[in-house]
Design an enzyme around this catalytic site. Structure first.
Site, PDB file in Angstrom:
ATOM      1  N   TYR A   1       0.859  -1.183   0.000  1.00  0.00           N
ATOM      2  CA  TYR A   1       0.000   0.000   0.000  1.00  0.00           C
ATOM      3  C   TYR A   1       0.898   1.237   0.000  1.00  0.00           C
ATOM      4  CZ  TYR A   1      -3.390  -3.470   1.752  1.00  0.00           C
ATOM      5  OH  TYR A   1      -4.178  -4.588   1.933  1.00  0.00           O
TER       6      TYR A   1
ATOM      7  N   SER B   1      -1.837 -14.698   3.541  1.00  0.00           N
ATOM      8  CA  SER B   1      -2.884 -14.073   2.743  1.00  0.00           C
ATOM      9  C   SER B   1      -2.786 -14.568   1.303  1.00  0.00           C
ATOM     10  CB  SER B   1      -2.713 -12.547   2.792  1.00  0.00           C
ATOM     11  OG  SER B   1      -3.687 -11.888   2.024  1.00  0.00           O
ATOM     12  N   ASN B   2      -3.934 -14.810   0.696  1.00  0.00           N
ATOM     13  CA  ASN B   2      -3.995 -15.250  -0.700  1.00  0.00           C
ATOM     14  C   ASN B   2      -3.359 -16.627  -0.922  1.00  0.00           C
ATOM     15  OD1 ASN B   2      -5.150 -12.706  -1.915  1.00  0.00           O
ATOM     16  ND2 ASN B   2      -3.275 -11.878  -1.021  1.00  0.00           N
TER      17      ASN B   2
ATOM     18  N   TYR C   1     -11.051  -9.859   2.850  1.00  0.00           N
ATOM     19  CA  TYR C   1     -10.861  -8.546   2.222  1.00  0.00           C
ATOM     20  C   TYR C   1     -11.872  -8.407   1.087  1.00  0.00           C
ATOM     21  CZ  TYR C   1      -7.765 -10.818  -1.318  1.00  0.00           C
ATOM     22  OH  TYR C   1      -7.231 -11.620  -2.304  1.00  0.00           O
ATOM     23  N   PHE C   2     -12.104  -7.189   0.644  1.00  0.00           N
ATOM     24  CA  PHE C   2     -13.185  -6.841  -0.293  1.00  0.00           C
ATOM     25  C   PHE C   2     -14.556  -7.262   0.252  1.00  0.00           C
ATOM     26  CE2 PHE C   2     -10.058  -7.370  -4.097  1.00  0.00           C
ATOM     27  CZ  PHE C   2      -9.502  -6.136  -3.817  1.00  0.00           C
ATOM     28  N   PRO C   3     -14.848  -7.014   1.550  1.00  0.00           N
ATOM     29  CA  PRO C   3     -16.134  -7.446   2.105  1.00  0.00           C
ATOM     30  C   PRO C   3     -17.336  -6.763   1.453  1.00  0.00           C
ATOM     31  CG  PRO C   3     -15.024  -5.955   3.619  1.00  0.00           C
ATOM     32  CD  PRO C   3     -14.029  -6.287   2.549  1.00  0.00           C
ATOM     33  N   LEU C   4     -17.110  -5.575   0.901  1.00  0.00           N
ATOM     34  CA  LEU C   4     -18.204  -4.879   0.223  1.00  0.00           C
ATOM     35  C   LEU C   4     -18.103  -5.030  -1.296  1.00  0.00           C
ATOM     36  CD1 LEU C   4     -18.404  -1.679   2.462  1.00  0.00           C
ATOM     37  CD2 LEU C   4     -19.910  -3.675   2.475  1.00  0.00           C
TER      38      LEU C   4
ATOM     39  N   SER D   1     -15.869  -4.405  -3.680  1.00  0.00           N
ATOM     40  CA  SER D   1     -15.467  -3.212  -4.457  1.00  0.00           C
ATOM     41  C   SER D   1     -16.617  -2.223  -4.640  1.00  0.00           C
ATOM     42  CB  SER D   1     -14.904  -3.633  -5.821  1.00  0.00           C
ATOM     43  OG  SER D   1     -13.779  -4.463  -5.657  1.00  0.00           O
TER      44      SER D   1
ATOM     45  N   LYS E   1     -24.990   1.349  -3.949  1.00  0.00           N
ATOM     46  CA  LYS E   1     -24.948   2.592  -4.731  1.00  0.00           C
ATOM     47  C   LYS E   1     -25.060   2.353  -6.235  1.00  0.00           C
ATOM     48  CE  LYS E   1     -19.877   3.035  -4.990  1.00  0.00           C
ATOM     49  NZ  LYS E   1     -18.725   3.895  -4.642  1.00  0.00           N
TER      50      LYS E   1
END
Length: 305
Positions: free
Chosen positions: A59, A155-156, A203-206, A208, A214
């Site tokens: 990041y 992770s991954n 991760y990416f719980p929403l 993207s 929306k």
């Protein structure tokens, strides 16, 4: 809801809602990010008693860690759970590297950027092709014994890679892609993780932004991973979640996050944020108590994914 959970077999304990910080200093991942916004996001999370901050070298190539480290100088470190990750080698074109020496050097570098003398959770961000995974984890186990990290994560990793990495039962936590519209982990990972006492972080719980409500039926081209029929089912399911959100005087995002918080298979959920206001909004999910019937209703709406 302020329930605290234990990370695997470690001594790390945290609340069920954390913060994903790829938009804090992640200039290589997102356009138009401001470091000042990143600092405000961290400050807001701490103000809302969101104690787990999930970052990574990738990041901003260390910038996210630096911003977090700067903000934490004015806060009580003992009340914050820091999770970071490494695998991309900056001295080798960011190619993946799980070699023990590299991981140990990455821990030291992260400690400096975060301005701390210990990291609560350290993940191998991605698996490389050659390093035996149990050897990579053993290196982190040595860092744990030295007091530099408190819990070991991957992770991954595929299930096969997780099993190899966990040969000596040293993994505390696994982070992977999971959401109500991406549920492969339920069959592929959850049974083994439960059996081994390993925590799980999605991760990416929403998804993207898809699960925030929306988007409309006309936005399907933005989500090409779903067929037209699948996308329409998701939008119709979200319409029903919207009705549930009205009953709780909340948003769709808050209801979806509340579902993860109530899910016993999930350790911590870590939605990201571009602005501090989003952190404040996400924190409201902790105040939502879904009934078992509501939990099951949401589960069934997205069951086929």
């Amino acid at each position: 809801m302020t329930k605290e959970i234990q990370i695997g077999k470690s001594e790390v304990k945290t609340g069920k809602l954390g913060l994903g910080t790829n938009k804090v200093g992640g200039h290589n991942l997102f356009n138009d990010l401001q470091d000042s916004d990143g600092s405000q996001i961290i400050e807001e999370a701490l103000k809302e008693n969101i104690s787990l901050l999930d970052t990574a070298f990738m990041y901003g190539l260390g910038r996210s860690e630096e911003i977090i480290g700067q903000v934490l100088r004015a806060h009580d470190r003992s009340k914050v759970i820091l999770a970071t990750k490494a695998a991309q080698d900056p001295n080798d074109g960011l190619h993946l590297n799980n070699k023990p020496d590299f991981l140990k050097a990455s821990v030291d570098s992260a400690l400096k950027r975060l301005k701390t003398d210990y990291i609560d959770i350290f993940y191998i961000h991605f698996p490389d092709e050659k390093t035996p995974k149990d050897e990579a984890v053993e290196a982190l186990a040595e860092e744990k014994k030295a007091g530099k990290i408190r819990a070991i994560g991957v992770s991954n990793f595929s299930l096969t890679q997780i099993k190899e990495a966990n040969k000596n039962h040293q993994i505390d936590i696994v982070e992977d892609n999971y959401s109500l519209v991406h549920r492969d982990a339920e069959k592929n990972l959850f049974p083994y993780l439960k059996e081994e006492g390993i925590s799980f972080v999605p991760y990416f719980p929403l998804a993207s932004g898809l699960l925030t409500g929306k988007y409309t039926i006309n936005d399907q081209p933005k989500f090409k991973k779903f067929s037209t029929a699948e996308y329409e089912k998701i939008i119709h399911a979200l319409d029903k979640v919207r009705d549930l959100a009205k009953e709780h005087d909340s948003t769709i995002s808050q209801i979806i996050l509340a579902w993860y918080i109530a899910n016993p298979n999930i350790g911590v959920v870590i939605p990201g944020a571009r602005k501090a206001e989003q952190v404040k909004s996400n924190a409201q999910a902790l105040k939502i108590n879904l009934s078992n019937q509501e939990f099951q209703q949401i589960d069934q709406l997205f069951r086929e994914f």
